[in-house]
Design an enzyme around this catalytic site. Structure first.
Site, PDB file in Angstrom:
ATOM      1  N   SER A 709      50.735   1.240 -89.272  1.00 19.24           N
ATOM      2  CA  SER A 709      49.267   0.977 -89.092  1.00 19.24           C
ATOM      3  C   SER A 709      48.847   1.549 -87.821  1.00 19.24           C
ATOM      4  O   SER A 709      47.746   1.642 -87.643  1.00 19.24           O
ATOM      5  CB  SER A 709      49.043  -0.447 -89.150  1.00 19.24           C
ATOM      6  OG  SER A 709      49.905  -1.227 -88.160  1.00 19.24           O
ATOM      7  N   LYS A 752      44.456  -9.364 -87.899  1.00 14.91           N
ATOM      8  CA  LYS A 752      44.195  -8.351 -86.801  1.00 14.91           C
ATOM      9  C   LYS A 752      42.815  -8.273 -86.432  1.00 14.91           C
ATOM     10  O   LYS A 752      42.333  -8.205 -85.478  1.00 14.91           O
ATOM     11  CB  LYS A 752      44.465  -6.958 -87.548  1.00 14.91           C
ATOM     12  CG  LYS A 752      46.012  -6.528 -87.758  1.00 14.91           C
ATOM     13  CD  LYS A 752      46.252  -5.192 -88.439  1.00 14.91           C
ATOM     14  CE  LYS A 752      47.664  -4.887 -88.351  1.00 14.91           C
ATOM     15  NZ  LYS A 752      47.769  -3.476 -89.331  1.00 14.91           N
TER      16      LYS A 752
END
Length: 826
Positions: A709, A752
Site C-alpha cells: 500500500s 488509515k
C-alpha cells in the site's frame, strides 16, 4: 413333598411313611378265576409307569380315580394301573390305554393343599387287559394275570449277569443312582423282577418305560434292558471323559478363583470390603440408565464384561474403568434448548459489546434462520480475525449467552502434537482423549458454543500436524462422526457451534481456512475506545478496586489523553490497565486519608500515570521535497508514516531502509520502473537513473513494515526528490502502484483514514475501488477530511505535488573528457 392338611403335628414324616408302606404289604392280591382272570377298578396313570414290585408315590386328581381308590381301600383290594398313551387326555377311553397294566396296591390317601390327593402304590404283577366291563362311576376291567418264571435258565442267567455288570458301571459313573441300588439288584434272583428293578432305577424317558412294560417275555425284556444299559454306559463314559478334560483345563483357573475368593474374604475381614464388585455393579447400573448410542453402549458392555472377568489387582482394571467412565460421562444426546429470540439476542450483544457490527449481524442472522427452521442441522463455523484486545473471546461468551448455550473454550496456542486434538490410543500409559472430547465432557451438552482460541498459533513438527487434525473437527460434512483415538467411537460434533479466533490469517493452512467463515475485527478507533471506556471499562475498574462509594468519574478529555499518550493498541486491554492504575492510586489515597479528586481531569493524568509514554506521529509542518506522508495499517490500528527520499551521487542503485519487507521493496522497484518509463513527461534527465543513487527510507527503522500500500507514496516521494517539486504537507496517501501507473485497492482503509484525521491531515488520496470501505467512517472524519479517489498515478501527482520546483533538481556531474583531463594535469 409338603405335609398334607389332614396330618397332625404329632405325626412324624418318616414314621408315617413307614406305616404307609406297611399298609401296602397288608393288601392282598386278587385271586384269579379258573381262566386266570381278575376283575378290578382302573386307576389311570398320567406321565407315570409303575413296574411290578416297585413302590412309587402318585397324585390323584380325577374324581373317578378317587372313587375307585376309595372303593378298593374299603374292600382291602388292589386296583389295576393303566398307563395312558397320551398324558394330555383328561377323560381317556378304552383305546387310550396301553393293553398291559400292573395290578397295584394303593395305600392311605392324603389330602394335598391344592385339593388333590396323594398315595403310595406298589406294583404287584403284570396283567393283560381283556375287556372294559364298566365306565361309570369309574372304569373297571377284566384282565389276565401274566405269569413269569421264578428261576432263570442258562441264557437268561447270562443276560442277568451282563445287565448287573452294566448297571454296576452305571452306578459308578452316574452319581444320581445310589450305590445301594446295585447291592439290592445283586440279591434278586428272579429275572423279571431284576429287569423291572433296573428299569425303575434308570432315568429313562416315558416312551422307553412304556416299551419295557409292554414286553411280557422276560428274556426279551432283559435283552432290551441290556441294550439300554450299554447305551447309557457309553454316554456316561463320554461325559466322564469330557468332564475329565474340562476339569484338567479349568484346574488352574479354579485355583485362581479360590485364591481370589480367599483374598476377597480377607479384604472383607480387614474392612476393605468388596469395592471391586460394588464398582462393577455401579457401572452396570449407570450403563443401563445412560442414554447411549447403540454402538457406544455395546462397546461399554463388552468392556464391562472384560472388567468383571479380571482380578481386581490386574493393571488393566484401571484403564478399562477409566474408559467406561469416559463413555458414560460424555454428553451423547444431552442438548440444551436454543433461545431463538432475535430481539433478546440483539439486546444481549449490544449490552456486552460496543461496535463489532459485522459479527453481531452474522449471529442475529443465524438465530433468525434457526427460528424459521428449527431443525437446521448445519452449524456456522466462524473465524474472528483481528488484533489482540478487540473482544473476540468475550464476544463468543456473549453469543453463547444470547443463544442459551453452554460456553466451552480451548486455547490452541503453541499446540504442536496432533494427539492434543485427537487424543492418545489406550495402549499408552496415562492415555486420555484429546482436547475436543475433554472440553465436550466439561460442557455437559452436545450443542455448546465451542471457542477455539488462537487457531493461527498451531504449529507442525515431527510429532504431527494438529492443523490437519482440526480439518475433521471443523468440517460440517465429517464432524458428525468425529473419532477420537482414545474412544475409538464416532462422536457427533455437528450440533456444536464452533467459533475460532486468530490475530492473522497468514499462518492458517488454506484447507482449514476454507472451512471457516471469516469475520474481521478491524480494531477500535478513538471514538469507539472512548465509548467502551465509559460504558464498560471504567465501571468495571471502579467496582474491582473498591471505589464505588467515592463517586469517581473520568472526564472525556482525560480518557482521550490516556488513549493518545499512554496506550498504543487496536484493542482496549492497555487502556483498561491504565484506568485500573488510576483507580488503585485513588483507593490508596482514600485508605491513607489523603485528599483526592473524585473527578479525574486531563491535567491530572500525568500525576497518576507519569510522563507521556506514546508519541503520536504528526503531519509535516511545511511542504517539503522528497517527503510524503503515507497512511499505514498495523495490528495496533492505523497511523501515519513519512516516506523520505534522498538522491545522491552513485552508480544508479536503489536503496531501501527501515525494516521494509519483501512486498514493500517490490513496490518500490515497481514505482521506480514506472518513473523511468515516464521520465520524459516528468522532465527528469535519464542520466540521473544511471549515475545517481536513490535512497528510500521509512523512519522508526526498528519496526518491521511490509505490504504494497505504500507504492504510490514511494513513487510520489521519488518524483518529488528528482524534480524538486514540493509535496503538500496536508496530503496523506495510500495505494498500490503497477508498472503502468495504475492504482490498485488496498486494505485497512477505515483505520488509515482515521489516523490521517487524528494527525491533522486535510486531504486523503485513496484508490477509487476503496470508496466502498468509507461507509463505516464516523461523520466527523468524513466532514473534516477531503477524500479524493484516484485511478492513475498522474492524478496523484496533480493533487500532491506543487507545480513548480522550489529547489534545483539533482543532476549528475559532467564527466571530463581525456583531453580536458590532460590539460588540467599539465
Amino acid at each position: 413333598m409338603s405335609h398334607p392338611k389332614d396330618w397332625t403335628e404329632e405325626e412324624n414324616f418318616d414314621l408315617t411313611l413307614s406305616q404307609r408302606t406297611e399298609e401296602l404289604y397288608r393288601i392282598a392280591n386278587r385271586e384269579p378265576d379258573a381262566n386266570g382272570m381278575i376283575e378290578a377298578a382302573v386307576l389311570p396313570l398320567r406321565d407315570l409307569v409303575v413296574f411290578p414290585r416297585m413302590v412309587s408315590p402318585i397324585f390323584i386328581g380325577r374324581e373317578s380315580s378317587l372313587l375307585a381308590v376309595e372303593e378298593a381301600q374299603r374292600k382291602g383290594q388292589t386296583v389295576i394301573g393303566l398307563t395312558q398313551r397320551d398324558a394330555d387326555i383328561d377323560n381317556p377311553g378304552a383305546e387310550d390305554f396301553l393293553p398291559v397294566g400292573v395290578e397295584m396296591a394303593v395305600g392311605r390317601l392324603l389330602a394335598m393343599p391344592d385339593g388333590s390327593h396323594s398315595a403310595l402304590v406298589q406294583g404287584r404283577r403284570r396283567v393283560e387287559i381283556v375287556e372294559f366291563i364298566r365306565s361309570v362311576p369309574y372304569l373297571k376291567v377284566r384282565a389276565r394275570v401274566v405269569s413269569e418264571p421264578q428261576t432263570a435258565d442258562r441264557q437268561t442267567s447270562a443276560l442277568m449277569r451282563s445287565a448287573l455288570d452294566l448297571f454296576d458301571r452305571c452306578v459308578q459313573l452316574d452319581r444320581s443312582i445310589p450305590e445301594e441300588a446295585h447291592l439290592f439288584a445283586m440279591n434278586i434272583s428272579e429275572p423279571g423282577w431284576l429287569a423291572d428293578m433296573l428299569a425303575t432305577s434308570l432315568s429313562l424317558n416315558y416312551e422307553a418305560k412304556q416299551s419295557l412294560l409292554m414286553l411280557l417275555d422276560v428274556r426279551g425284556r432283559l435283552q432290551a434292558l441290556n441294550k439300554i444299559l450299554a447305551q447309557e454306559v457309553d454316554v456316561l463314559e463320554l461325559e466322564d471323559e469330557i468332564h475329565s478334560k474340562v476339569q484338567s483345563e479349568v484346574d488352574k483357573s479354579q485355583r485362581e478363583f479360590y485364591l481370589r475368593e480367599q483374598m476377597r474374604q480377607i479384604q472383607n475381614e480387614l474392612g476393605e470390603g468388596d469395592i471391586f464388585t460394588r464398582d462393577a455393579n455401579d457401572l452396570k447400573k449407570r450403563l443401563d440408565a445412560a442414554n447411549l448410542p447403540d454402538e457406544a453402549k455395546l462397546v461399554a458392555m463388552k468392556e464391562l464384561e472384560r472388567l468383571n472377568q479380571m482380578p481386581p489387582m490386574a493393571p488393566e482394571v484401571g484403564i478399562i474403568r477409566t474408559y467406561i467412565d469416559w463413555i458414560l460421562e460424555l454428553p451423547w444426546s444431552n442438548f440444551s434448548p436454543d433461545n431463538l429470540d432475535v430481539k433478546n439476542a440483539g439486546k444481549t450483544l449490544e449490552r456486552d459489546h460496543y461496535g463489532l457490527k459485522k459479527a453481531k449481524e452474522r449471529i442475529l442472522e443465524y438465530i433468525a434462520v434457526r427460528s424459521l427452521k428449527p431443525k437446521k442441522e448445519r452449524q456456522p463455523i466462524l473465524c474472528f480475525v483481528g488484533p489482540p484486545g478487540v473482544g473476540k473471546t468475550s464476544l463468543g461468551r456473549s453469543i453463547a449467552e444470547s443463544l442459551g448455550r453452554k460456553f466451552a473454550r480451548v486455547s490452541l496456542g503453541g499446540v504442536r502434537d496432533e494427539a492434543e486434538i485427537r487424543g492418545h490410543r489406550r495402549t499408552y500409559i496415562g492415555a486420555l482423549p484429546g482436547r475436543i472430547i475433554q472440553t465436550m465432557k466439561r460442557a455437559g451438552t452436545s450443542n455448546p458454543l465451542f471457542m477455539l482460541d488462537e487457531i493461527d498459533k498451531l504449529y507442525s513438527d515431527f510429532r504431527g500436524d494438529p492443523a490437519s487434525a482440526m480439518l475433521e473437527v471443523l468440517d460440517p460434512e465429517q464432524n458428525n462422526t468425529f473419532s477420537d483415538h482414545y474412544l475409538e467411537l464416532p462422536f457427533d460434533l455437528s450440533k456444536v457451534m464452533f467459533v475460532t479466533t486468530a490475530n492473522s490469517l497468514g499462518s492458517i493452512p488454506s484447507p482449514l481456512l476454507d472451512r471457516m467463515e471469516v469475520i474481521e475485527f478491524p480494531g477500535y478507533i478513538e471514538e469507539e475506545k472512548l465509548e467502551i471506556a465509559n460504558r464498560y471499562l471504567i465501571p468495571r475498574q471502579i467496582e474491582e478496586n473498591g471505589v464505588e462509594e467515592l463517586s469517581l468519574t473520568f472526564e472525556p478529555d482525560a480518557v482521550r489523553k490516556i488513549i493518545r499518550e499512554y496506550t498504543y493498541e487496536a484493542g482496549v486491554r492497555n487502556l483498561e490497565r491504565e484506568l485500573g492504575k488510576i483507580c488503585r492510586k485513588v483507593a490508596r489515597m482514600k485508605a491513607e486519608g489523603k485528599k483526592f479528586e473524585s473527578a479525574i481531569k486531563a491535567d491530572a493524568i500525568e500525576k497518576y500515570l507519569g510522563p507521556q509514554q506514546v508519541f503520536q506521529p504528526e503531519a509535516e509542518r511545511t511542504d517539503e521535497v522528497g517527503v510524503v506522508t503515507s497512511l499505514a495499517w498495523t495490528e495496533n490500528g492505523g497511523e501515519i508514516m513519512p516516506v523520505e527520499v534522498a538522491v545522491l551521487e552513485g552508480k544508479g542503485g536503489l536503496q531501501m531502509t527501515g525494516q521494509m519487507g519483501d512486498v514493500m521493496q517490490e513496490s518500490g522497484q515497481a514505482a521506480l520502473t514506472y518513473i523511468k518509463s515516464r521520465a520524459e513527461e516528468l522532465k527528469i534527465d535519464f542520466e540521473v537513473f544511471e549515475r545517481m543513487d536513490i535512497h528510500v527510507h521509512m523512519p522508526e527503522g526498528a519496526i518491521p513494515k511490509d505490504g504494497p500500500s505504500a507504492g504510490i507514496t514511494m513513487a510520489t516521494a521519488i518524483i518529488s526528490a528528482l524534480t524538486g517539486r514540493p509535496v503538500f504537507k496536508h496530503v496523506g496517501m495510500t495505494g498500490e502502484i503497477t508498472l503502468r501507473g495504475r492504482i490498485l485497492p488496498i486494505g485497512g482503509v477505515r483505520e488509515k483514514v482515521l489516523a490521517a484525521h487524528r494527525a491533522g491531515l486535510k486531504t486523503v488520496i485513496l484508490p477509487e475501488k476503496n470508496l466502498k470501505d468509507l461507509t463505516e467512517l464516523p461523520k466527523t472524519a468524513k466532514s473534516e477530511l477531503k477524500i479524493i479517489p484516484v485511478k492513475h498515478m498522474d492524478d496523484v501527482l496533480q493533487i500532491a505535488l506543487g507545480k513548480d520546483a522550489v529547489i534545483e533538481p539533482p543532476r549528475p556531474k559532467k564527466q571530463n573528457t581525456k583531453e580536458e583531463s590532460q590539460e588540467e594535469s599539465e
